[in-house]
Scaffold this motif. Structure first.
Motif, PDB file in Angstrom:
ATOM      1  N   ALA A 157      36.256  15.353   0.760  1.00  0.00           N
ATOM      2  CA  ALA A 157      35.963  15.877  -0.577  1.00  0.00           C
ATOM      3  C   ALA A 157      35.999  17.409  -0.554  1.00  0.00           C
ATOM      4  O   ALA A 157      36.565  18.044  -1.458  1.00  0.00           O
ATOM      5  CB  ALA A 157      34.595  15.378  -1.042  1.00  0.00           C
ATOM      6  N   ILE A 158      35.422  17.977   0.503  1.00  0.00           N
ATOM      7  CA  ILE A 158      35.414  19.444   0.621  1.00  0.00           C
ATOM      8  C   ILE A 158      36.861  19.954   0.731  1.00  0.00           C
ATOM      9  O   ILE A 158      37.255  20.897   0.039  1.00  0.00           O
ATOM     10  CB  ILE A 158      34.584  19.879   1.863  1.00  0.00           C
ATOM     11  CG1 ILE A 158      33.105  19.529   1.657  1.00  0.00           C
ATOM     12  CG2 ILE A 158      34.750  21.369   2.133  1.00  0.00           C
ATOM     13  CD1 ILE A 158      32.242  19.694   2.908  1.00  0.00           C
ATOM     14  N   TYR A 159      37.625  19.280   1.587  1.00  0.00           N
ATOM     15  CA  TYR A 159      39.008  19.720   1.804  1.00  0.00           C
ATOM     16  C   TYR A 159      39.816  19.603   0.509  1.00  0.00           C
ATOM     17  O   TYR A 159      40.584  20.503   0.159  1.00  0.00           O
ATOM     18  CB  TYR A 159      39.668  18.902   2.924  1.00  0.00           C
ATOM     19  CG  TYR A 159      41.051  19.413   3.255  1.00  0.00           C
ATOM     20  CD1 TYR A 159      41.208  20.491   4.116  1.00  0.00           C
ATOM     21  CD2 TYR A 159      42.179  18.829   2.674  1.00  0.00           C
ATOM     22  CE1 TYR A 159      42.469  20.990   4.404  1.00  0.00           C
ATOM     23  CE2 TYR A 159      43.441  19.331   2.948  1.00  0.00           C
ATOM     24  CZ  TYR A 159      43.587  20.397   3.818  1.00  0.00           C
ATOM     25  OH  TYR A 159      44.840  20.905   4.079  1.00  0.00           O
ATOM     26  N   SER A 160      39.619  18.495  -0.194  1.00  0.00           N
ATOM     27  CA  SER A 160      40.373  18.271  -1.440  1.00  0.00           C
ATOM     28  C   SER A 160      40.019  19.322  -2.492  1.00  0.00           C
ATOM     29  O   SER A 160      40.876  19.708  -3.293  1.00  0.00           O
ATOM     30  CB  SER A 160      40.085  16.872  -1.996  1.00  0.00           C
ATOM     31  OG  SER A 160      40.422  15.909  -1.036  1.00  0.00           O
ATOM     32  N   ALA A 161      38.763  19.758  -2.468  1.00  0.00           N
ATOM     33  CA  ALA A 161      38.353  20.794  -3.421  1.00  0.00           C
ATOM     34  C   ALA A 161      38.961  22.150  -3.039  1.00  0.00           C
ATOM     35  O   ALA A 161      39.256  22.972  -3.906  1.00  0.00           O
ATOM     36  CB  ALA A 161      36.837  20.883  -3.469  1.00  0.00           C
ATOM     37  N   LEU A 162      39.135  22.360  -1.741  1.00  0.00           N
ATOM     38  CA  LEU A 162      39.688  23.645  -1.282  1.00  0.00           C
ATOM     39  C   LEU A 162      41.220  23.663  -1.338  1.00  0.00           C
ATOM     40  O   LEU A 162      41.822  24.706  -1.542  1.00  0.00           O
ATOM     41  CB  LEU A 162      39.233  23.931   0.156  1.00  0.00           C
ATOM     42  CG  LEU A 162      37.731  24.201   0.360  1.00  0.00           C
ATOM     43  CD1 LEU A 162      37.407  24.294   1.843  1.00  0.00           C
ATOM     44  CD2 LEU A 162      37.307  25.488  -0.339  1.00  0.00           C
ATOM     45  N   HIS A 163      41.841  22.495  -1.153  1.00  0.00           N
ATOM     46  CA  HIS A 163      43.323  22.421  -1.105  1.00  0.00           C
ATOM     47  C   HIS A 163      43.836  21.278  -1.975  1.00  0.00           C
ATOM     48  O   HIS A 163      44.511  20.368  -1.468  1.00  0.00           O
ATOM     49  CB  HIS A 163      43.789  22.204   0.340  1.00  0.00           C
ATOM     50  CG  HIS A 163      43.341  23.264   1.276  1.00  0.00           C
ATOM     51  ND1 HIS A 163      43.968  24.476   1.406  1.00  0.00           N
ATOM     52  CD2 HIS A 163      42.280  23.319   2.115  1.00  0.00           C
ATOM     53  CE1 HIS A 163      43.330  25.221   2.288  1.00  0.00           C
ATOM     54  NE2 HIS A 163      42.288  24.542   2.732  1.00  0.00           N
ATOM     55  N   PRO A 164      43.557  21.296  -3.269  1.00  0.00           N
ATOM     56  CA  PRO A 164      43.997  20.170  -4.114  1.00  0.00           C
ATOM     57  C   PRO A 164      45.524  20.020  -4.129  1.00  0.00           C
ATOM     58  O   PRO A 164      46.034  18.935  -4.402  1.00  0.00           O
ATOM     59  CB  PRO A 164      43.454  20.530  -5.500  1.00  0.00           C
ATOM     60  CG  PRO A 164      43.104  21.974  -5.432  1.00  0.00           C
ATOM     61  CD  PRO A 164      42.849  22.321  -4.019  1.00  0.00           C
ATOM     62  N   ASP A 165      46.238  21.105  -3.801  1.00  0.00           N
ATOM     63  CA  ASP A 165      47.698  21.070  -3.818  1.00  0.00           C
ATOM     64  C   ASP A 165      48.283  20.196  -2.709  1.00  0.00           C
ATOM     65  O   ASP A 165      49.455  19.824  -2.765  1.00  0.00           O
ATOM     66  CB  ASP A 165      48.241  22.502  -3.674  1.00  0.00           C
ATOM     67  CG  ASP A 165      47.663  23.211  -2.461  1.00  0.00           C
ATOM     68  OD1 ASP A 165      46.428  23.110  -2.251  1.00  0.00           O
ATOM     69  OD2 ASP A 165      48.440  23.830  -1.700  1.00  0.00           O
ATOM     70  N   LYS A 166      47.470  19.856  -1.710  1.00  0.00           N
ATOM     71  CA  LYS A 166      48.009  19.062  -0.589  1.00  0.00           C
ATOM     72  C   LYS A 166      47.567  17.592  -0.655  1.00  0.00           C
ATOM     73  O   LYS A 166      47.963  16.797   0.190  1.00  0.00           O
ATOM     74  CB  LYS A 166      47.559  19.657   0.747  1.00  0.00           C
ATOM     75  CG  LYS A 166      48.134  21.030   1.027  1.00  0.00           C
ATOM     76  CD  LYS A 166      47.600  21.566   2.338  1.00  0.00           C
ATOM     77  CE  LYS A 166      47.976  23.033   2.505  1.00  0.00           C
ATOM     78  NZ  LYS A 166      47.331  23.654   3.636  1.00  0.00           N
ATOM     79  N   ILE A 167      46.715  17.276  -1.592  1.00  0.00           N
ATOM     80  CA  ILE A 167      46.157  15.915  -1.636  1.00  0.00           C
ATOM     81  C   ILE A 167      46.623  15.194  -2.903  1.00  0.00           C
ATOM     82  O   ILE A 167      46.310  15.621  -4.023  1.00  0.00           O
ATOM     83  CB  ILE A 167      44.612  15.968  -1.597  1.00  0.00           C
ATOM     84  CG1 ILE A 167      44.124  16.773  -0.398  1.00  0.00           C
ATOM     85  CG2 ILE A 167      43.995  14.565  -1.600  1.00  0.00           C
ATOM     86  CD1 ILE A 167      44.536  16.214   0.960  1.00  0.00           C
TER      87      ILE A 167
END
Lengths: 360, 360
Positions: A157-167
């Motif tokens: 969730a943290i990663y998706s919030a920081l890098h939504p362009d990759k998920i």
């Protein structure tokens, strides 16, 4: 009935029971001393990337055509990722692979004292980001589906919030997001922990110490009843095989890298910064509102490690329009290995992934 | 001469009881009652030496001569003086109501003994400057004893009194029915005694070249005592709920175990037992009181662990083994270097991509 007759019958029952247990126990001993099949993580896979102690495995596809984008499974730092592939007939991984899904998984490895300075930022912006980049590169796509389990779901969730362009899609499974609850003992107890003192004294937090905490949450079931159940079923070879597999997994507990553990406990369990959009990873603030991709949030109604109150409301904090909550009448571990897992959870998971893989 | 002093000391008027001399009295009394002290050993060493010398002359026809012949008899003589001195001390101290005056006479004997030993060993009388005025020495000794007595009464006596109280409480606890409050009182008395007397000495600042090590050793002792008390508190928390649960189980199981006891009934009883304990302890684990006690226990354990390791590190410094602090410095350096290398690699990769794009 006269009391003497009851006493005599009780005595007869007792003798029968002792005889029954004796035979069962001896049969059990024969099983335990014979070759057992207790291998774990048996779905074929290959190592595709390694950085320090982190490894990424890709499961060998069984179909010529695999669904795109690939799914990157992100397990917790606590315990090991082979829970998703614990026994061949109850393997989430095997199920997904058989459905034609291209599955990658992160193995975080066993941190040693040398890794005590690794931070949450190193895990998320370093290792996890590099894992994503590598999977994207290998599969030739620009986005992937990230499926996080337990603490791995929090990381996802943290990663998706920081890098939504990759998920492209995000799946969280029994993942704590909102830590402010009095329904979970871990949440209650962790409030009083002096995390600085703990890492000062221990360095990395020993896996054994974490295990004591987990066992203390339900000592009568986990330290007594579980083994009574084992003795009752000791003459059933399949039961014994699966019991040993589970024992292997439960006490296969890597130590926790000190700095990252301290930050996670302090910022998430004690300050609940994630849902307040105040959690900082390095110099970046994590804003859950940045999550706009489709989200499937799976949780267990009887989860005593991550109570539903911690995971249920995740979708309230995000901006995604396509968001779904799926709850199952099982516990934290039951999500992966109960009979419901194969009958209800795996079909739900694979259908959700396949449907969103086909969408442009 | 010393014998004469001893007789004089016996004629002293007995003073009122004093805690310091009472303690001394008990200590010396235990020596006095030892069978060794009942033997009259005065003159035994010179006699033994004479006999040995006679045997040596007759058997080897070689008398002891040279340095050995001169020095050895002197040592034997001084051993004889010490024997007499020791007996005098035990006699002087081991009688009721020992006072500074009484002990002063003993120290006169001690002073004379030193002179005798000095003159026997070196064949010279003790110089006046060293021997001084016996009267002054005796006064000094008397004053010192009074000072010690006052210090003992103020500092050590509370510990002894507390210890007596503890002994009485232990006796009471062992005789009476188990009662958690009594146990709690017992450990609280123990802790009070420690804090009021022994603890003060353990915490006092150290000086000298071994200051650091001694401070660490004493801190670890202090931390251990606090950890031990915290464990007692932790165990105490389980007492009442445990007792109540057993009572509750007994009430619930009464009907179940009436009549003939079958295997099925026993299974129901077992399930009831686990469920009853599980429910009751889950309630306990959720209470703020339990969270507090678990926090305190863990805190005191971590404190003890930290102090204990600090002592071990001091010890390791004298060996060719690397300490944790030293290896942590290496790990920190490695972590920083690794991070720097990864950043540089990323930077180089970025530069290469830019260059490739420019070429295109």
């Amino acid at each position: 009935m006269p009391e003497t007759t009851n006493k005599e019958k009780t005595k007869t029952n007792l003798v029968k029971e002792i005889d029954f247990l004796q035979k069962k126990f001896l049969r059990g001993l024969e099983i335990l001393t014979s070759p057992l099949n207790t291998s774990v993580g048996t779905t074929p896979s290959e190592l595709v990337y390694q950085e320090d102690k982190m490894k990424i495995f890709r499961y060998v596809p069984v179909k010529k055509e695999v669904n795109s984008p690939p799914v990157l499974m992100v397990y917790a730092l606590i315990n090991r990722q082979y829970m998703l592939d614990l026994q061949p007939d109850r393997s989430i991984i095997r199920y997904l692979v058989n459905q034609g899904i291209d599955v990658y998984i992160i193995d975080w490895g066993y941190p040693s004292q040398m890794d005590k300075f690794i931070t949450l930022e190193d895990y998320i912006e370093g290792y996890l980001n590099n894992a994503v980049e590598e999977v994207l590169k290998q599969s030739g796509v620009s986005k992937l589906t990230m499926a996080g389990i337990c603490q791995g779901g929090t990381f996802s969730a943290i990663y998706s919030a920081l890098h939504p362009d990759k998920i492209k899609n995000l799946i969280t499974i029994v993942s704590p997001i909102d830590f402010e609850t009095d329904t979970g003992l871990l949440n209650i107890w962790s409030k009083g922990l002096d995390v600085d003192k703990m890492v000062d004294s221990f360095g990395n937090i020993p896996g054994e110490f974490m295990n004591i905490g987990f066992l203390l949450m339900n000592p009568f079931r986990l330290m007594l009843d579980k083994y009574v159940g084992f003795l009752i079923n000791i003459d059933d070879k399949d039961f014994v095989n699966n019991f040993i597999r589970m024992e292997k997994w439960i006490f296969d507990s890597p130590d926790q890298a000190a700095t990252a553990w301290k930050e996670f406990l302090r910022d998430c369990y004690q300050k609940n910064l994630l849902v307040k959009n105040q959690l900082k990873i390095g110099d970046k603030v994590v804003n859950l509102k940045n999550i706009t991709m489709p989200v499937l949030n799976i949780f267990a109604e009887y989860d005593h490690l991550v109570p539903p109150a911690c995971s249920r409301n995740f979708t309230d904090y995000i901006s995604s329009k396509d968001k779904e909550i799926a709850s199952f009448l099982t516990g934290h571990i039951g999500i992966f290995v109960s009979s419901r897992s194969q009958k209800e959870i795996c079909p739900k998971l694979s259908q959700w992934i396949i449907k969103r893989s086909q969408e442009k | 001469m010393p014998e004469k002093r001893e007789t004089e000391s016996q004629e002293q008027t007995e003073s009122p009881s004093n805690p310091f001399f009472d303690m001394w009295n008990k200590f010396a009394g235990s020596f006095k009652s030892h069978p060794f002290m009942q033997m009259d050993l005065s003159g035994a060493f010179p006699q033994w030496f004479k006999a040995y010398d006679d045997i040596a002359k007759k058997f080897y026809s070689v008398p002891l001569s040279g340095v050995v012949g001169e020095v050895f008899p002197k040592f034997v003589d001084t051993a004889d003086v010490y024997m007499r001195l020791f007996k005098s001390w035990a006699d002087a101290a081991g009688r009721p109501n020992v006072s500074p005056d009484l002990m002063k006479n003993f120290f006169s004997i001690w002073s004379d003994s030193q002179k005798e030993i000095f003159s026997k060993l070196f064949g010279l009388p003790l110089p006046d400057a060293l021997g001084g005025n016996i009267q002054e020495w005796n006064e000094l000794i008397k004053n010192s004893l009074e000072n010690f007595s006052r210090f003992y009464t103020a500092n050590y006596q509370p510990f002894i009194e507390n210890w007596n109280k503890i002994s009485q409480e232990t006796d009471k606890i062992l005789r009476e029915k188990p009662d958690p409050t009594k146990y709690k009182e017992f450990y609280s008395t123990l802790m009070q005694g420690y804090e009021s007397a022994l603890g003060k000495f353990i915490k006092m600042p150290m000086v000298g070249p071994s200051r650091l090590l001694l401070e660490k050793v004493f801190k670890s002792i202090d931390a251990f005592i606090k950890y031990y008390t915290a464990i007692v508190d932790f165990n105490m928390v389980f007492y009442s709920p445990g007792k109540e649960t057993v009572e509750e189980l007994a009430r619930k199981a009464t009907d179940l175990l009436k009549g003939e006891v079958t295997q099925e009934k026993y299974k129901q009883f077992y399930e009831l037992l686990i469920k009853t304990f599980e429910d009751r302890f889950f309630q306990l684990f959720k209470t703020p009181a339990f969270t507090e006690v678990i926090r305190r226990t863990l805190d005191s354990y971590l404190d003890f662990r930290k102090q204990h390791f600090a002592v071990m590190e001091e010890m390791l410094k004298a060996t060719p083994i690397i300490t944790r602090t030293e290896i942590d410095d290496v790990y920190q350096e490695l972590y920083n270097l690794k991070k720097r290398i990864k950043e540089l690699e990323r930077h180089l990769k970025g530069e290469k991509t830019k260059k490739d794009e420019r070429r295109k």
